[in-house]
Scaffold this motif. Sequence first.
Motif, PDB file in Angstrom:
ATOM      1  N   ARG A 148       0.167   2.612   2.377  1.00  0.00           N
ATOM      2  CA  ARG A 148      -0.453   1.457   1.728  1.00  0.00           C
ATOM      3  C   ARG A 148      -1.475   1.841   0.650  1.00  0.00           C
ATOM      4  NH1 ARG A 148      -2.525   2.892   6.268  1.00  0.00           N
ATOM      5  NH2 ARG A 148      -4.749   2.721   6.815  1.00  0.00           N
ATOM      6  N   ARG A 149      -2.222   2.904   0.882  1.00  0.00           N
ATOM      7  CA  ARG A 149      -3.265   3.261  -0.082  1.00  0.00           C
ATOM      8  C   ARG A 149      -2.677   3.865  -1.353  1.00  0.00           C
ATOM      9  NH1 ARG A 149      -5.801   4.456   4.936  1.00  0.00           N
ATOM     10  NH2 ARG A 149      -7.615   3.099   5.291  1.00  0.00           N
ATOM     11  N   SER A 150      -1.624   4.631  -1.227  1.00  0.00           N
ATOM     12  CA  SER A 150      -1.040   5.263  -2.418  1.00  0.00           C
ATOM     13  C   SER A 150      -0.149   4.312  -3.207  1.00  0.00           C
ATOM     14  CB  SER A 150      -0.225   6.500  -2.011  1.00  0.00           C
ATOM     15  OG  SER A 150       0.858   6.139  -1.156  1.00  0.00           O
ATOM     16  N   THR A 151       0.417   3.311  -2.545  1.00  0.00           N
ATOM     17  CA  THR A 151       1.341   2.401  -3.230  1.00  0.00           C
ATOM     18  C   THR A 151       0.696   1.089  -3.649  1.00  0.00           C
ATOM     19  OG1 THR A 151       2.092   1.392  -1.150  1.00  0.00           O
ATOM     20  CG2 THR A 151       3.304   3.330  -1.943  1.00  0.00           C
ATOM     21  N   GLY A 152      -0.488   0.786  -3.087  1.00  0.00           N
ATOM     22  CA  GLY A 152      -1.122  -0.486  -3.400  1.00  0.00           C
ATOM     23  C   GLY A 152      -0.405  -1.681  -2.815  1.00  0.00           C
TER      24      GLY A 152
ATOM     25  N   PRO B 262       0.313  -4.912  -0.809  1.00  0.00           N
ATOM     26  CA  PRO B 262      -0.634  -5.940  -0.378  1.00  0.00           C
ATOM     27  C   PRO B 262      -0.627  -6.088   1.144  1.00  0.00           C
ATOM     28  CG  PRO B 262       1.353  -6.949  -1.257  1.00  0.00           C
ATOM     29  CD  PRO B 262       1.473  -5.472  -1.515  1.00  0.00           C
TER      30      PRO B 262
ATOM     31  N   ARG C 171       5.245  -6.057  -3.259  1.00  0.00           N
ATOM     32  CA  ARG C 171       4.378  -6.191  -4.436  1.00  0.00           C
ATOM     33  C   ARG C 171       4.854  -7.343  -5.322  1.00  0.00           C
ATOM     34  NH1 ARG C 171       2.921  -0.331  -6.850  1.00  0.00           N
ATOM     35  NH2 ARG C 171       1.763  -1.730  -8.236  1.00  0.00           N
TER      36      ARG C 171
END
Length: 343
Positions: free
Chosen positions: A29-33, A35, A323
């Motif tokens: 989640r942090r590297s791909t953004g 939601p 996303r």
Amino acid sequence: MTARLPLAVTMGEPAGIGGEIVLKAWAERRSTGVPPFVVLDDPDRLTRLASLIGLAAPVRAVAGPEEAGAVFDSALPVLPLALAAPVEPGRPDPANGAAVIAGIDRAVELVRAGRASAVVTNPIQKSALYAAGFRHPGHTEYLAHLAGMSEEPVMMLAGGGLRVVPVTIHVSVRQAVEMLTAEAIVHCGRVTAAALARDFGIAVPRLAVAALNPHAGEGGSMGREEIEVIAPAVAALCAEGIDATGPWPADTLFHARARARYDAVLCMYHDQALIPLKTVDFDTGVNVTLGLPFVRTSPDHGTALDLAGTGKASASSLVAAMRMAAEMAVARAGGTKTARRKA
């Protein structure tokens, strides 16, 4: 409904890769953004699956999507669903069909009640659902049923700066030719143009309409569908104020310079749409259902039973679907003020 609401993600076929790619989407989640989202699934199943594939992804059951935001940073929030039978990766069991459908029903209920922003569906195994008594051809038709729609929704595939809409879908090429009508093309064009404006922030959508035959029929010498069916449909769309052009020869419609001239292509049959889309963007293509009263996206792949439980499945398409769903929900709520022409 706002972007701060989590996405509602369905379980899909429990014996497929849906659980694995959900776990990976959360872990990345942090590297791909990606939601925030809540998944409708069996928490114990997901915990066992994470252990099986060696993924550090803690799972936490929640009572409602309202709890997802507080949980999401430290654990994968799950709205529990009960499965009727144990899950063996790669081996669908019709006994779990009711839970698969219940997950779809619940996700739609949450979005329509304003408790989640959009529905993101994991792939289903139609043969298992049919064996369990499911009476709809697939996801899209079932979602239209849940929405109480009288008109057919429209399937769009998006990725890599390309958006394609097949007018005829899961039928043979012979049947596609027989089924192709000006009315069907106009319906797809009308729904696509409205969705591009409402859900993608494109004020004046540009539609390119593909020909059916080589060289756009070569003046009728290679078929008259362009003259008798497709060109009248394009004229009808233009008469409604929609920026539609064509029919264009399909062999020159998908290269980079051509793609800059339109926002979506109406294609006459399944492979005419999906071959270029999957060539341009095989890993992160997204399936979008246009015309529904709620936002729904899905990864552009199937259940991949051969990969289930191996840890090798990629979450890229699911992340792209998440996303895109979040962006569409913002646009539909009036949060997008400028046109976005890239898929």
